[in-house]
Design a protein around this motif. Structure first.
Motif, short mmCIF file in Angstrom:
data_model
loop_
_atom_site.label_atom_id
_atom_site.label_comp_id
_atom_site.label_asym_id
_atom_site.label_seq_id
_atom_site.Cartn_x
_atom_site.Cartn_y
_atom_site.Cartn_z
N UNK A 175 0.82 -1.21 0.00
CA UNK A 175 0.00 0.00 0.00
C UNK A 175 0.85 1.26 0.00
N UNK A 176 2.04 1.21 0.58
CA UNK A 176 2.94 2.36 0.50
C UNK A 176 3.33 2.61 -0.95
N UNK A 177 3.60 1.53 -1.69
CA UNK A 177 3.96 1.69 -3.10
C UNK A 177 2.78 2.16 -3.92
N UNK A 178 1.59 1.64 -3.64
CA UNK A 178 0.40 2.08 -4.37
C UNK A 178 0.09 3.54 -4.10
N UNK A 179 0.35 3.99 -2.89
CA UNK A 179 0.12 5.40 -2.56
C UNK A 179 0.99 6.30 -3.43
N UNK A 180 2.23 5.90 -3.64
CA UNK A 180 3.12 6.68 -4.50
C UNK A 180 2.75 6.55 -5.97
N UNK A 232 6.58 -4.02 -12.23
CA UNK A 232 5.26 -4.33 -12.78
C UNK A 232 4.40 -3.08 -12.88
N UNK A 233 4.42 -2.24 -11.84
CA UNK A 233 3.60 -1.03 -11.86
C UNK A 233 4.11 -0.04 -12.92
N UNK A 234 5.40 0.04 -13.08
CA UNK A 234 5.94 0.93 -14.12
C UNK A 234 5.49 0.47 -15.51
N UNK A 235 5.54 -0.84 -15.75
CA UNK A 235 5.12 -1.36 -17.05
C UNK A 235 3.62 -1.23 -17.24
#
Length: 344
Positions: free
Chosen positions: A164-169, A306-309
């Motif tokens: 969730x910390x990564x999703x927040x960013x 994965x999120x970058x792609x």
């Protein structure tokens, strides 16, 4: 009652969304300098960067500073608020009716007095017409600002907290978050939503399988927003194949499956690992549908990539299979567990 209060607070809920009363709530806040919190169902009723916004109130599941501020109010103005199990933090909320004003589409209550057949919209219009004193805001809690996320190198396994910390960013002004029930919803309450009505979750009926079908409606209603869908593996197995509809209409949500091989919240409530689901190869669903891209994520570095792609791939949907430890849980569930342990 409001003018005589030392520490009034507005608690805004889902009916502010439903009746399109966000502007009226903002006018009330700006007219009075009364701070506002939201329930889980009312999350994103105003942008979370607003200087008068406290955060999410959900009893023990919410942040402690918000809980203390709301529960210590001597005049709680509840607008469109339903006192459900999820809104009340699984019944850990402590809200005193003797210090409350509550207006919904169903009834109006002021302290222990109930007034029937007062329309919610009329009550809001009446509030704005009153002569309120403008007070100094003082020091209030605020949602934590978004910090940059730095993935740990190597094979650092992913946790729900770090997810969730990564999703927040990852969120932008063009993202609408669609959260399913369980720890997807609980963890998502800490996400920082920039604009109003950019968070959707089934906190009222707590109906599993909401998120994937809901993203279809969300993106077709507002094609400018790209849905970030948060769904557990159990909920995905119920309705996740609605991605066929996503593919048919060439929509492009990013679907994050929190895959802990079962119903995580029930494991913590029932204290057992037996609430399992049959393990699917979620990342291969795009192969079945002939559209989309799939990713398998186990580490922080893999999630970052994965999120970058997925962000760059806009032609169709992306499905991210995030594999998590079976007994891991979000900070919100941790807060609830700590409060319940004190009660026991």
């Amino acid at each position: 009652m409001i003018n005589g209060a030392r520490k009034p607070v507005i608690l805004a809920d889902v009916e502010v969304h439903r009746f399109g009363l966000q502007d009226q709530v903002l006018k009330l806040v700006q007219k009075t300098n009364i701070p506002v919190a939201a329930t889980v169902m009312g999350k994103s009723v105003i942008g979370e960067q607003h200087p008068f916004y406290l955060g999410i109130y959900e009893g023990a599941m919410g942040r402690e500073d918000v809980r203390q501020y709301v529960e210590s109010s001597d005049c709680l103005i509840m607008l469109g608020a339903f006192m459900t199990d999820i809104n009340l933090g699984v019944y850990t909320a402590r809200l005193d009716p003797a210090r409350s004003i509550s207006a919904t589409s169903e009834k109006l209550s002021i302290r222990y007095h109930t007034y029937e057949e007062v329309r919610f919209k009329d009550f809001m219009r009446g509030l704005l017409g009153l002569n309120f004193k403008r007070r100094s805001l003082g020091k209030i809690p605020h949602p934590k600002p978004i910090n940059g996320f730095q993935a740990r190198n190597g094979e650092a396994k992913l946790s729900i907290k770090r997810l969730f910390e990564r999703l927040n960013a990852f969120l932008t002004v063009n993202t609408v978050v669609v959260a399913d029930v369980g720890d997807c919803l609980f963890g998502a309450t800490d996400l920082f939503i920039r604009h109003r009505t950019e968070f959707l979750g089934p906190a009222y009926y707590a109906s599993m399988g909401f998120a994937v079908p809901a993203c279809v409606g969300a993106q077709m209603a507002n094609p400018k927003l790209r849905p970030l869908v948060l769904v557990g593996d159990g909920a995905f197995q119920m309705t996740g194949m609605e991605l066929a509809t996503v593919a048919r209409y060439k929509l492009n949500p990013i679907v994050v499956v929190l895959n802990n091989n079962g119903y995580g919240t029930e494991r913590h409530i029932q204290n057992g690992p037996y609430n399992d689901v049959w393990p699917w190869h979620y990342s291969r669903v795009p192969e079945v549908l002939g559209a989309g891209r799939g990713f398998v994520v186990e580490t922080e570095a893999e999630l970052d990539q994965a999120l970058k792609e997925a962000q760059a791939w806009t032609e169709s949907f992306c499905l991210v299979d995030v594999r998590l430890p079976m007994m891991d849980r979000s900070p919100a569930l941790d807060r609830l567990a700590a409060r319940l342990a004190k009660r026991i």
